[in-house]
Design a protein around this motif. Sequence first.
Motif, PDB file in Angstrom:
ATOM      1  N   GLU A   1      51.090   8.487  42.454  1.00  0.00           N
ATOM      2  CA  GLU A   1      51.065   9.601  41.501  1.00  0.00           C
ATOM      3  C   GLU A   1      50.522   9.154  40.144  1.00  0.00           C
ATOM      4  OE1 GLU A   1      55.134  10.910  41.601  1.00  0.00           O
ATOM      5  OE2 GLU A   1      54.796  12.140  43.390  1.00  0.00           O
TER       6      GLU A   1
ATOM      7  N   VAL B   1      55.087   5.869  46.173  1.00  0.00           N
ATOM      8  CA  VAL B   1      54.736   7.242  45.795  1.00  0.00           C
ATOM      9  C   VAL B   1      54.497   7.319  44.287  1.00  0.00           C
ATOM     10  CG1 VAL B   1      55.641   9.612  45.632  1.00  0.00           C
ATOM     11  CG2 VAL B   1      55.900   8.313  47.755  1.00  0.00           C
ATOM     12  N   ARG B   2      55.344   6.652  43.513  1.00  0.00           N
ATOM     13  CA  ARG B   2      55.187   6.657  42.051  1.00  0.00           C
ATOM     14  C   ARG B   2      53.866   6.017  41.627  1.00  0.00           C
ATOM     15  NH1 ARG B   2      57.279   7.251  37.136  1.00  0.00           N
ATOM     16  NH2 ARG B   2      57.332   5.508  35.664  1.00  0.00           N
TER      17      ARG B   2
ATOM     18  N   GLU C   1      59.541   2.660  49.133  1.00  0.00           N
ATOM     19  CA  GLU C   1      58.762   3.852  49.477  1.00  0.00           C
ATOM     20  C   GLU C   1      58.594   4.759  48.259  1.00  0.00           C
ATOM     21  OE1 GLU C   1      60.930   5.484  52.776  1.00  0.00           O
ATOM     22  OE2 GLU C   1      60.179   3.954  54.169  1.00  0.00           O
ATOM     23  N   LYS C   2      59.675   4.968  47.515  1.00  0.00           N
ATOM     24  CA  LYS C   2      59.609   5.803  46.316  1.00  0.00           C
ATOM     25  C   LYS C   2      58.681   5.171  45.270  1.00  0.00           C
ATOM     26  CE  LYS C   2      63.715   7.928  45.196  1.00  0.00           C
ATOM     27  NZ  LYS C   2      63.417   9.303  45.368  1.00  0.00           N
TER      28      LYS C   2
END
Length: 127
Positions: free
Chosen positions: A120, A116-117, A112-113
């Motif tokens: 971004e 997001v990365r 999940e992280k």
Amino acid sequence: MLLAFSRSGVAAQFKAFIDAASEIWFAQGWKDKIAGGFTHSSSPSGDKQGTLLYLAINAAQHGMIWVNAAEMLQQANGVNRLGSFLGVMGQSPLDMSGKEPVLDSGNRLTAEKFGVRIAEATRRWTR
């Protein structure tokens, strides 16, 4: 974005996809596109690093921008429990009884992280 699950290498279907992209490579059709990779296997190693290297090299050959995991290893919440920096690695124990594998909560949070990365990085790159 390049994604693949593996058992000591990219899946045959993904390899066929990469092989079929030679015209895109020749035309540099993916140049400056965002790429990142993840891999998952039943063993703690499973040669996952080789899979990520294969994906990163292919992205480089296409002139893509590779986004790494950027998470410190073995965090208390389970993030990056396998200690990978090039991309995301996951592991679920092999259960020969036929039950569906259970995804480790730390692996899920890491993925999940990473998503997001990637989002971004894409926003920053396309500004």
